[in-house]
Design an enzyme around this catalytic site. Sequence first.
Site: not given
Ligand code: UN1
Length: 511
Positions: A166, A242-243, A264, A298, A478
Amino acid sequence: MSVGLRAPRGDTSDVAITHLRNYIDGKWVDGSSGESFENLDPANGEIIATVTKSTTADVDAAVDAARRALDAWRKFPAPKRGEILYRAAEIMLRRKEELAREMTREMGKVVAEARGDVQEGIDMTYYMAGEGRRQFGDVVPAELPNKWAMSVRHPIGVIAAITPWNFPFAIPTWKIMPAVILGNTVVFKPASYTPMLAVRLVEILEEAGLPKGVLNLVLGGGGDIGDHLVQHPGVDMVSFTGSTETGAHINQIAAPSLKRVSFELGGKNAILVMDDADVDLSLEGIVWSAFGTTGQRCTAASRVIAHRGVADQLTDKLVERVRKLRLGHGLEPTTDVGPVVSKAQVEKVASFMPIAEKEGAVIAIGGKRPSTGALAKGFFHEPTVLVDVKPNMRVAQEEIFGPVTAIIEVGSLDEAIGVLNSVKYGLSSSIYTRDVNKAFRFMRDAETGIVYVNAGTIGAEIQLPFGGMKATGNGHREAGRAGLDTFSEWKSIYVDFSGKLQRAQIDTNNG
Ligand code: UN1
């Protein structure tokens, strides 16, 4: 290097498709199986690349190369490592538009957002380049005379960086840049949907002068090589995004060797809209956070927790806004929302519609996959708003990872925070309110690693820690300074220059 091939299919015969290979010990090589798989444009199903399919023997070769490079790299002065990263960031900046366009073709996000993904990688690379001249430790007073006390960072060793599709450019930089600036070496296993951007990142670091073996790339499916990489005795740490399910699996198979694992994982992020909020402003945040990147962040806002004083007004306005969102290829300037990354993923998103309705939720808008015209060739799903959602329904608890958001009504801030925290995840949350007291209560009580006030749930900047609480992770972060802790060990050093035995905690010098 990638090799241009002619497309095998009539309908794309004038488009050169690329063959993507592994990068091991400074050489671009095909996997030992000789097999390939296809990389598709999710907006239309066209093949954009063929990709070498790695085997466990290729993983072994990559880990071996990373191990052999480790000793020289950890002794290579960190400021000089930083200069390589700085040069890499300059190359990224130069190639930004081309990278963004390839990303849109490879995984579907609209090109403006693909530029943002590349920019986030550039930001991280500059930031970590600067850490080449920082990596601060502590120098502190010792409790005994003629004694020196300090702490320094020490590399962990060989890091397996396993990354999702993603954010195919930014997320690999979150892992690779801190890892290499700290003197680790890396085996990089990107998601099988996004090998092209992974190859580009490695090409850039190669051009910037990264020595051979410091970064190695293995392409292929997680099922084929993932477990082998995670369990490999030559790998000292696994960093995975990932998941939650895959994270739990990695956690289990990595456990016997006690290697470090950093995760994450999933999210079920929420935007709270209080009855004193600027509703139109919240609407902007909801549309951006729920449907940006087709809901495949995410950090995406897959729940809106609305005070009943504003819920009806908010729902009506949101439905009208969503009605105007245009689906299409991410390279078309008219497109607001691109495809979902793959057939499997769009089927998963669609499978939540009957689940929602069976539990009593109502689809206020969207809910379908376009079945006619050009869109039917891609993996599209309509932007969807679910209403009459109760906090314990599956659509309010599970990560959908698509363009779907669920509105949950509440009667107070306390109830809203209770609903926010009722999920197993804890990545990002936001509140829209004009009441400073409510904002601070929310900032204190939200069980999420990232909190926004009067902004949506997406858009974290790289100089702060990124990550989540509860099932979103395992305590590591991270990005920012915290990212350095994830990818290094602390070494505390005591130097006694008194010329005699001095006993800490015993020779206290106070009688
Ligand atoms: C993600 O979807 O794992 O904060 C990262 C945010 C982006 C990074 C998303 N800077 O939405």
